[in-house]
Design a protein around this motif. Sequence first.
Motif, PDB file in Angstrom:
ATOM      1  N   ALA A 549       5.240  12.533   1.374  1.00  0.00           N
ATOM      2  CA  ALA A 549       6.535  12.572   0.559  1.00  0.00           C
ATOM      3  C   ALA A 549       7.080  11.614   1.143  1.00  0.00           C
ATOM      4  CB  ALA A 549       7.352  13.898   1.259  1.00  0.00           C
ATOM      5  N   ALA A 550       7.346  11.109   2.429  1.00  0.00           N
ATOM      6  CA  ALA A 550       7.735   9.892   3.517  1.00  0.00           C
ATOM      7  C   ALA A 550       7.684   8.916   1.781  1.00  0.00           C
ATOM      8  CB  ALA A 550       8.132  10.421   4.607  1.00  0.00           C
ATOM      9  N   ALA A 551       6.163   8.638   2.294  1.00  0.00           N
ATOM     10  CA  ALA A 551       5.893   7.252   1.253  1.00  0.00           C
ATOM     11  C   ALA A 551       6.466   6.721   0.226  1.00  0.00           C
ATOM     12  CB  ALA A 551       4.688   7.295   1.804  1.00  0.00           C
ATOM     13  N   VAL A 552       6.418   7.984  -0.847  1.00  0.00           N
ATOM     14  CA  VAL A 552       6.661   7.999  -1.807  1.00  0.00           C
ATOM     15  C   VAL A 552       8.523   7.134  -2.012  1.00  0.00           C
ATOM     16  CG1 VAL A 552       7.908   9.141  -4.099  1.00  0.00           C
ATOM     17  CG2 VAL A 552       4.999   9.409  -2.825  1.00  0.00           C
ATOM     18  N   ALA A 553       9.205   7.759  -1.107  1.00  0.00           N
ATOM     19  CA  ALA A 553      10.735   7.575  -1.238  1.00  0.00           C
ATOM     20  C   ALA A 553      10.839   6.639  -0.452  1.00  0.00           C
ATOM     21  CB  ALA A 553      11.408   9.301  -0.388  1.00  0.00           C
ATOM     22  N   GLY A 554      10.289   5.879   0.441  1.00  0.00           N
ATOM     23  CA  GLY A 554      10.202   4.637   0.823  1.00  0.00           C
ATOM     24  C   GLY A 554      10.311   3.797  -0.172  1.00  0.00           C
ATOM     25  N   VAL A 555       8.497   3.457  -1.281  1.00  0.00           N
ATOM     26  CA  VAL A 555       8.612   2.745  -1.905  1.00  0.00           C
ATOM     27  C   VAL A 555      10.096   2.995  -3.399  1.00  0.00           C
ATOM     28  CG1 VAL A 555       7.120   2.803  -3.965  1.00  0.00           C
ATOM     29  CG2 VAL A 555       6.300   3.260  -1.617  1.00  0.00           C
ATOM     30  N   LEU A 556      10.465   4.086  -2.904  1.00  0.00           N
ATOM     31  CA  LEU A 556      11.520   3.922  -4.516  1.00  0.00           C
ATOM     32  C   LEU A 556      12.513   3.071  -3.999  1.00  0.00           C
ATOM     33  CD1 LEU A 556      11.283   7.555  -5.784  1.00  0.00           C
ATOM     34  CD2 LEU A 556      10.179   5.510  -5.863  1.00  0.00           C
ATOM     35  N   SER A 557      13.135   2.846  -2.204  1.00  0.00           N
ATOM     36  CA  SER A 557      14.097   2.511  -1.415  1.00  0.00           C
ATOM     37  C   SER A 557      14.143   1.388  -1.569  1.00  0.00           C
ATOM     38  CB  SER A 557      14.407   3.102  -0.844  1.00  0.00           C
ATOM     39  OG  SER A 557      13.402   3.389   1.090  1.00  0.00           O
ATOM     40  N   GLY A 558      12.724   0.764  -1.395  1.00  0.00           N
ATOM     41  CA  GLY A 558      12.010  -0.262  -0.537  1.00  0.00           C
ATOM     42  C   GLY A 558      11.324  -0.448   0.250  1.00  0.00           C
ATOM     43  N   ARG A 559      12.473   0.625   0.835  1.00  0.00           N
ATOM     44  CA  ARG A 559      11.495   0.852   3.020  1.00  0.00           C
ATOM     45  C   ARG A 559       9.732   0.141   2.599  1.00  0.00           C
ATOM     46  NH1 ARG A 559       9.541   4.955   5.356  1.00  0.00           N
ATOM     47  NH2 ARG A 559      10.240   6.029   4.226  1.00  0.00           N
ATOM     48  N   VAL A 560       9.414   0.414   2.581  1.00  0.00           N
ATOM     49  CA  VAL A 560       8.075   0.554   1.939  1.00  0.00           C
ATOM     50  C   VAL A 560       7.610  -0.081   0.230  1.00  0.00           C
ATOM     51  CG1 VAL A 560       5.919   1.417   1.197  1.00  0.00           C
ATOM     52  CG2 VAL A 560       7.525   2.382   2.772  1.00  0.00           C
ATOM     53  N   ASN A 561       7.108  -1.248   1.154  1.00  0.00           N
ATOM     54  CA  ASN A 561       7.359  -2.322   0.266  1.00  0.00           C
ATOM     55  C   ASN A 561       5.328  -2.087  -0.711  1.00  0.00           C
ATOM     56  OD1 ASN A 561       5.965  -4.511  -1.615  1.00  0.00           O
ATOM     57  ND2 ASN A 561       6.693  -6.293  -0.475  1.00  0.00           N
ATOM     58  N   PRO A 562       5.006  -1.124  -2.172  1.00  0.00           N
ATOM     59  CA  PRO A 562       3.906  -1.116  -1.939  1.00  0.00           C
ATOM     60  C   PRO A 562       3.034  -2.064  -2.103  1.00  0.00           C
ATOM     61  CG  PRO A 562       5.573  -1.429  -3.970  1.00  0.00           C
ATOM     62  CD  PRO A 562       6.289  -1.687  -3.265  1.00  0.00           C
ATOM     63  N   SER A 563       1.639  -1.344  -1.692  1.00  0.00           N
ATOM     64  CA  SER A 563       0.583  -2.282  -1.478  1.00  0.00           C
ATOM     65  C   SER A 563      -0.794  -1.660  -2.123  1.00  0.00           C
ATOM     66  CB  SER A 563       0.490  -3.155  -0.272  1.00  0.00           C
ATOM     67  OG  SER A 563       0.153  -1.854   0.305  1.00  0.00           O
ATOM     68  N   GLY A 564      -1.080  -0.435  -2.530  1.00  0.00           N
ATOM     69  CA  GLY A 564      -1.471  -0.537  -3.124  1.00  0.00           C
ATOM     70  C   GLY A 564      -2.667  -0.746  -4.044  1.00  0.00           C
ATOM     71  N   ARG A 565      -3.918  -0.455  -4.785  1.00  0.00           N
ATOM     72  CA  ARG A 565      -4.591  -1.129  -5.609  1.00  0.00           C
ATOM     73  C   ARG A 565      -5.485  -0.037  -6.376  1.00  0.00           C
ATOM     74  NH1 ARG A 565      -1.168  -4.164  -4.484  1.00  0.00           N
ATOM     75  NH2 ARG A 565      -1.495  -6.156  -4.033  1.00  0.00           N
ATOM     76  N   MET A 566      -5.629  -0.041  -7.553  1.00  0.00           N
ATOM     77  CA  MET A 566      -6.099   1.001  -8.055  1.00  0.00           C
ATOM     78  C   MET A 566      -7.899   1.248  -7.607  1.00  0.00           C
ATOM     79  SD  MET A 566      -4.568   3.506  -9.733  1.00  0.00           S
ATOM     80  CE  MET A 566      -5.176   3.701 -10.704  1.00  0.00           C
ATOM     81  N   PRO A 567      -8.018   2.171  -7.314  1.00  0.00           N
ATOM     82  CA  PRO A 567      -9.795   2.269  -6.885  1.00  0.00           C
ATOM     83  C   PRO A 567     -10.538   2.701  -8.020  1.00  0.00           C
ATOM     84  CG  PRO A 567      -8.272   4.499  -6.071  1.00  0.00           C
ATOM     85  CD  PRO A 567      -7.112   3.301  -6.468  1.00  0.00           C
ATOM     86  N   MET A 568      -9.900   3.088  -9.394  1.00  0.00           N
ATOM     87  CA  MET A 568     -10.629   3.677 -10.108  1.00  0.00           C
ATOM     88  C   MET A 568      -9.955   2.727 -11.524  1.00  0.00           C
ATOM     89  SD  MET A 568      -9.541   7.159 -10.500  1.00  0.00           S
ATOM     90  CE  MET A 568      -9.408   7.335  -8.509  1.00  0.00           C
ATOM     91  N   SER A 569     -10.582   2.851 -12.736  1.00  0.00           N
ATOM     92  CA  SER A 569      -9.667   2.936 -13.983  1.00  0.00           C
ATOM     93  C   SER A 569      -8.333   3.462 -14.247  1.00  0.00           C
ATOM     94  CB  SER A 569     -10.909   2.066 -15.083  1.00  0.00           C
ATOM     95  OG  SER A 569     -11.916   1.110 -14.325  1.00  0.00           O
ATOM     96  N   LEU A 570      -7.957   3.397 -14.827  1.00  0.00           N
ATOM     97  CA  LEU A 570      -7.055   4.152 -15.332  1.00  0.00           C
ATOM     98  C   LEU A 570      -7.464   3.967 -17.151  1.00  0.00           C
ATOM     99  CD1 LEU A 570      -4.370   5.566 -15.063  1.00  0.00           C
ATOM    100  CD2 LEU A 570      -2.955   3.997 -16.172  1.00  0.00           C
ATOM    101  N   PRO A 571      -7.783   5.375 -17.262  1.00  0.00           N
ATOM    102  CA  PRO A 571      -8.107   5.494 -18.962  1.00  0.00           C
ATOM    103  C   PRO A 571      -7.638   5.772 -19.531  1.00  0.00           C
ATOM    104  CG  PRO A 571      -8.203   7.982 -17.505  1.00  0.00           C
ATOM    105  CD  PRO A 571      -7.388   6.851 -16.552  1.00  0.00           C
ATOM    106  N   ARG A 572      -7.985   5.117 -20.763  1.00  0.00           N
ATOM    107  CA  ARG A 572      -7.378   5.244 -22.565  1.00  0.00           C
ATOM    108  C   ARG A 572      -7.683   6.749 -22.637  1.00  0.00           C
ATOM    109  NH1 ARG A 572      -5.805   1.513 -25.494  1.00  0.00           N
ATOM    110  NH2 ARG A 572      -6.217  -0.279 -23.465  1.00  0.00           N
ATOM    111  N   GLY A 573      -8.186   7.529 -22.448  1.00  0.00           N
ATOM    112  CA  GLY A 573      -8.744   8.864 -22.766  1.00  0.00           C
ATOM    113  C   GLY A 573     -10.116   9.189 -22.461  1.00  0.00           C
ATOM    114  N   ALA A 574     -10.025  10.618 -23.081  1.00  0.00           N
ATOM    115  CA  ALA A 574     -11.492  11.474 -22.371  1.00  0.00           C
ATOM    116  C   ALA A 574     -12.393  10.865 -23.349  1.00  0.00           C
ATOM    117  CB  ALA A 574     -10.580  12.764 -22.852  1.00  0.00           C
ATOM    118  N   GLY A 575     -12.306  10.312 -24.128  1.00  0.00           N
ATOM    119  CA  GLY A 575     -13.168   9.830 -25.704  1.00  0.00           C
ATOM    120  C   GLY A 575     -14.340   8.915 -25.134  1.00  0.00           C
TER     121      GLY A 575
END
Length: 761
Positions: A549-575
């Motif tokens: 939770a603190a990490a999420v709040a830190g990204v919103l405020s800028g205290r944390v500069n987001p650096s995660g990268r997607m480990p999986m593709s975002l699906p277009r749909g179940a099909g």
Amino acid sequence: MTLDEKLAQLVGLWQGVDRDGGAVAPLQDAMDTVEQGFAEFAAQGLGQITRHYGTRPLDPSEGLSALAAKQQWLRKNTRLGIPAIVHEECLTGLAAWKAATYPVPPAWGATFDPALVERMAARIGRVMAGLGIHQGLAPVLDVIRDMRWGRVEECISEDPYHVALTGAAYVRGLQSAGIVATLKHFVGYSNSRAGRNLAPVHAGEREVRDVLEFPFEVAVRDAGARSVMNSYAEIDGVPVAASAGRLTATLREEWGFDGTVVADYFAVAFLQTLHRVAENAGEAAAQAITAGIDVELPTGVTYLQPLQERIADGRLSMEVVDRALERVLRQKAELGLLDADWAPPSGPAPDLDTEEDRLLAASIAERSLVLLRNDGLLPLGDGAPAPRTIAVIGPNAESVPALFGCYSFINHVMPQHPDIEPGLRVETVESAIRREFDRAKILTAQGTGVDDGATEGIPAAVAAAYDSDVAVVVVGDRSGLFGRGTSGEGCDVDDLELPGAQRALVEAVIATGTPTIVVLLTGRAYAINWMLGGAAAVVQAFFPGEEGAAAVAGVLSGRVNPSGRMPMSLPRGAGGQPYSYLHPPLGAASSVTSIDTAPPVRYGFGLSYTEFAYEDFAVGAREVDAADVIRCAVTVRNAGDRGGAEVVQLYASDPVASVTRPLAQLVAFERVFLEPGQSVRVRFAVPTRLLAFTDRDGRRIVEPGEIRVSVRRDAGDVISEETLRLTGAVHHVDGTEARISTVTVSAPSSANAARPLEESV
């Protein structure tokens, strides 16, 4: 040893399971679990004690004392005096009451930081060792293939190389503390039909060997994993639990594994009850132990009386039992359990959730958050007035369980004990935002439940958004077991929309015109293309753990500069499932189908609050022997105005081969932190072994021919590409070649810059 004594070493004992609170293992209620007392069951000895700490809320010090008493009883009251191996779940930290709980494996993958995962696992291992535990049932090395599968949240990535490096790091960390790491689930489990748990797997041998087995091979050969757990799957009609080809020929004879193979819970009995390849429990036991399963877990359902009868009437050779017994006793010897002066730990239990744990959990959580969209709103207050009023909306905004996966103690066991405190100090996202933005007025509204479909609360959420400068909508999953959640073991789905009425909630808030930030607390990637076009910002958090939770709040405020990268593709749909970016040309979109396979967000994607420039990408040689190493390098520079971490990704492709090959595959990556203006030279040495595949005759080879290497921002965003040629004869791969790339990074160009706290933990 008598036959009874031998068989006793090949089984576990599971006691204290709460049958009234819901199953914590597949089909647990249908199995004949042990009702005997400890002394009666273990009179001839005992191989393993199953989840002593992880079955019910147990005070750590009381648990340590009770475990020591059991071990001393085995020493003094059995003829051989051999203590038991104690195993526990430890995927996101030790699954025990009051123990630190870290982010789930997709979050590890999102960090692209195996060294940090190794540190986490080492810390988990030290805690386990202090409690008298010997074996951990982790890591999960299943390669993500279908986003509908509930156990996506237990997996690291859809890329086998990514899984291999990160999983091997976990193995090294856990085993550095003297804990046996157990690789799960060998093999094919994640490739089940329609994303259903315990469903048949239909995969060609090439896919099994080149994709699904590769992380296990690396963990065995490079990291020295000491135990493997079989998959529940049946591959092309043959259950893995009865496959000597998988458990002996591949694992032991080809890879040289000499540890123990333990059964996934009740997997041996499932040969009779689910797969129906055995007529009775004795036949199931004979098939499993002959194939190579040494230890039946969680308890002795088939390896005691049923197996004894098979041996007594001559249908099973004693040599098969002795083979398994030798492996078990060798492992006990390695753990010191056969030493004359061995004694179980005693005294007060160690602190299971220290400040060191929390700093480590915070670091992983911060580095795992993926910024999927940002129209400039984030970070809040950066170059614009800070919001005076923030609406914090959604079913996961004030939920503690929403931060954890199904193999956390909070979600795995505590729902069966609602009157007992969770045992962890955990902040919700709402409370973290309230603390992070302590001068802002916070308005709250749940809007809807996670999956109840209720919409009557949406008008209140809309009103809160209208009255605010910014709306933060926190949606996603509730992790649980066997249908008790929207993500987790046995919580499979047949569509990839956000559960319940959450899409309606998000769309209603966006429609107010108030700048809207969506925070996704999930175990899988959902089909949210509709959201990416409307929300001002979207943050993906894979169950980020006790400091999430603190990490999420830190990204919103800028205290944390987001650096995660997607480990999986975002699906277009179940099909479009199953899907992997590792598809050949035939898997891409084409004019002969109306289904678009391209993901809205590709594997490896993630935004930052700074910009990175890539310069001078070059290969070391234009011709490389097919049995050698490809060398290349690139300069990376922070071209923005704030410090941040970039994940440098190297891909390779084989344009023409004797079997179809992926359009591109990850062959190396490196996470680098740079202050504004700093640059580094990143050098890669990629063994050609990573380009190997199973040919038409079933041999692992590297073919000569043209190869393209490219540095990319994600799996499809090519920054720069170079071409080289592999020369010489076809190279037949054996077990001696390197299976991972080597990466070296020069010192930053501005070497005197201070190292930030985020990278120094």
